[in-house]
Scaffold this active site. Structure first.
Site, PDB file in Angstrom:
ATOM      1  N   CYS A 101       3.226   8.549   1.322  1.00 27.54           N
ATOM      2  CA  CYS A 101       3.888   7.566   2.177  1.00 27.54           C
ATOM      3  C   CYS A 101       4.012   6.284   1.363  1.00 27.54           C
ATOM      4  O   CYS A 101       3.008   5.706   0.944  1.00 27.54           O
ATOM      5  CB  CYS A 101       3.016   7.374   3.417  1.00 27.54           C
ATOM      6  SG  CYS A 101       3.628   6.131   4.553  1.00 27.54           S
ATOM      7  N   CYS A 139       7.810  -5.607  15.091  1.00 23.93           N
ATOM      8  CA  CYS A 139       7.411  -4.759  16.223  1.00 23.93           C
ATOM      9  C   CYS A 139       5.979  -5.135  16.618  1.00 23.93           C
ATOM     10  O   CYS A 139       5.087  -5.156  15.762  1.00 23.93           O
ATOM     11  CB  CYS A 139       7.502  -3.282  15.849  1.00 23.93           C
ATOM     12  SG  CYS A 139       9.150  -2.803  15.256  1.00 23.93           S
ATOM     13  N   GLU A 176       0.812  -1.225   0.000  1.00 25.09           N
ATOM     14  CA  GLU A 176       0.000   0.000   0.000  1.00 25.09           C
ATOM     15  C   GLU A 176       0.845   1.274   0.000  1.00 25.09           C
ATOM     16  O   GLU A 176       1.986   1.264   0.447  1.00 25.09           O
ATOM     17  CB  GLU A 176      -0.902  -0.011   1.250  1.00 25.09           C
ATOM     18  CG  GLU A 176      -1.912  -1.154   1.199  1.00 25.09           C
ATOM     19  CD  GLU A 176      -2.740  -1.337   2.462  1.00 25.09           C
ATOM     20  OE1 GLU A 176      -3.959  -1.562   2.335  1.00 25.09           O
ATOM     21  OE2 GLU A 176      -2.197  -1.264   3.578  1.00 25.09           O
ATOM     22  N   CYS A 220       7.017  -6.836   6.417  1.00 24.17           N
ATOM     23  CA  CYS A 220       8.167  -6.300   7.136  1.00 24.17           C
ATOM     24  C   CYS A 220       8.702  -7.390   8.054  1.00 24.17           C
ATOM     25  O   CYS A 220       7.933  -8.157   8.619  1.00 24.17           O
ATOM     26  CB  CYS A 220       7.750  -5.086   7.977  1.00 24.17           C
ATOM     27  SG  CYS A 220       9.142  -4.261   8.797  1.00 24.17           S
ATOM     28  N   CYS A 256      -0.222   5.243  10.638  1.00 28.12           N
ATOM     29  CA  CYS A 256       1.039   4.581  11.004  1.00 28.12           C
ATOM     30  C   CYS A 256       0.780   3.231  11.644  1.00 28.12           C
ATOM     31  O   CYS A 256       0.015   3.119  12.590  1.00 28.12           O
ATOM     32  CB  CYS A 256       1.805   5.422  12.019  1.00 28.12           C
ATOM     33  SG  CYS A 256       2.170   7.066  11.475  1.00 28.12           S
ATOM     34  N   CYS A 278       2.685  -3.091  15.586  1.00 32.97           N
ATOM     35  CA  CYS A 278       2.516  -2.679  14.183  1.00 32.97           C
ATOM     36  C   CYS A 278       1.894  -3.809  13.377  1.00 32.97           C
ATOM     37  O   CYS A 278       2.383  -4.942  13.402  1.00 32.97           O
ATOM     38  CB  CYS A 278       3.878  -2.306  13.603  1.00 32.97           C
ATOM     39  SG  CYS A 278       3.816  -1.873  11.852  1.00 32.97           S
TER      40      CYS A 278
END
Ligand code: SAH
Length: 364
Positions: free
Chosen positions: A119, A130, A106, A126, A357, A133
């Protein structure tokens, strides 16, 4: 014992070569290998970077056969937009992309009165894991190619220029590598993308380096390498805790590079580039938002070329954590300011479209 961390993506088919993967000399070489005249390379780059044209069919100043050959060699279709979802009266728009191999990722466009920020994703998924997230929860699928990163910008810039986004025609002024992925774990392709985004037309899109931000969990060797690039882009460090004990949990790569090492690298970056480093800090209720942690952070950052961006935690599926109470957030700000540290609280743009975020999960 720290767990073994690997930054390499699983082996997969490579995205097709695209002109954005190549520099001007390499593009000229491909063109001459095809038996075409060398100036065609520049012509093609001018269409793509200068006119934001991704479809060779519309490059009518090229003879038909040439158009076909060059298109196949240098302008394969890299990204299909699966859908756009918007909120804030269309001022925030998230695009879901599908790559040649079906992989999804995205980008999010945010329009403000004085700027348009895109962004972008640097990886599908990823590998940094974390726990707060959503992207980290699904793991890493693969690195994006330089072309796949740049094409997110070109496609959105085109929509914006042609007035296809609410708010009227506009231009992209800022790029933040804060979408899916850890940009510095895909170092070479991300740095090449930064060059293409910032080089002047016809070699790139001509967006100012000052408008570009690369955000990282703190991969110290990669930050050091980035200093050598002599760029003027902004570095953002996702810190989220001022102490190793908590940061080991919130940003697992901290078991490899500690807070002190990450900040040292950040200050070297600031020293060499003259640019203020952004310290990203998601405020999580009763986890990292205590007044004593604000003081500790304040002492670490006092007198440094730094700015703190507090991000009220955005909700993610299955997470037990939530944003800080308003009074704790205010106290956190106040304490940082009392150490002379500049601080802003980031708006939670895009929450209702899972575009804020930490919310990018690229669900089809
Ligand atoms: N991997 C890079 C780029 C991603 S930027 C990095 O970590 O810096 C995305 C930013 O949003 C990072 O600062 C990340 O820590 C933060 N973030 C992740 N999940 C979040 C959440 N649920 N709420 C608020 N911020 C979050």
């Amino acid at each position: 014992m720290p767990t073994e961390l690997t930054f390499t993506a699983p082996r997969r088919a490579k995205p097709p070569r695209h002109l954005a993967d190549l520099d001007a000399a390499e593009r000229a070489e491909v063109v001459s290998e095809l038996g075409e005249r060398p100036f065609r390379a520049k012509q093609l780059a001018r269409h793509y970077f200068g006119r934001l044209e991704r479809d060779t069919e519309r490059m009518t100043d090229l003879p038909g056969a040439t158009r076909e050959a060059l298109g196949a060699a240098l302008l394969p279709e890299l990204l299909t937009s699966v859908r756009h979802i918007a909120c804030d009266d269309g001022q925030t728009r998230k695009t879901l992309w599908r790559a040649f191999d079906g992989v999804l990722f995205e980008s999010v466009l945010m329009r403000y009165p004085d700027r348009n920020t895109l962004c972008v994703s640097s990886q599908a998924g990823c590998g940094m894991n974390c726990p707060f997230c959503a992207t980290g929860q699904a793991g890493l699928t693969r690195n994006l190619s330089t072309g796949e990163i740049v094409d997110q910008v070109v496609a959105v810039a085109r929509d914006l220029e042609r007035g296809e986004v609410a708010g009227g025609p506009g231009r992209i002024s800022n790029i933040v590598f804060m979408g899916m992925g850890e940009p510095l774990a895909n170092y070479r392709r991300v740095l090449q993308a930064v060059r293409r985004i910032t080089d002047p037309v016809p070699d790139g899109l001509g967006i100012s380096q000052r408008g570009v931000t690369v955000s990282t969990v703190g991969l110290v060797p990669a930050i050091n390498r980035m200093i050598e690039e002599r760029l003027k882009v902004r570095l953002a460090v996702s810190l989220h805790a001022p102490d190793d004990e908590l940061r080991d949990e919130l940003v697992p790569v901290n078991t490899r590079w500690k807070v002190a090492e990450v900040l040292d690298a950040a200050w070297r970056y600031a020293g060499e580039t003259g640019r203020r480093v952004s310290i990203e800090y998601a405020l999580i209720r009763d986890i990292n938002d205590q007044a004593w942690r604000a003081d500790l952070l304040g002492r670490l950052l006092a007198g440094r070329l730094a700015h703190v961006n507090l991000i009220p935690l955005n909700p993610t599926p299955g997470s037990k954590w939530t944003a800080s109470r308003p009074e704790d957030e205010r106290e956190f700000v106040r304490r940082l300011e009392s150490h002379g540290v500049p601080v802003t609280v980031r708006d939670t743009r895009g929450q209702e479209i899972d575009g804020a975020c930490g919310q990018l999960a690229a669900r089809a």
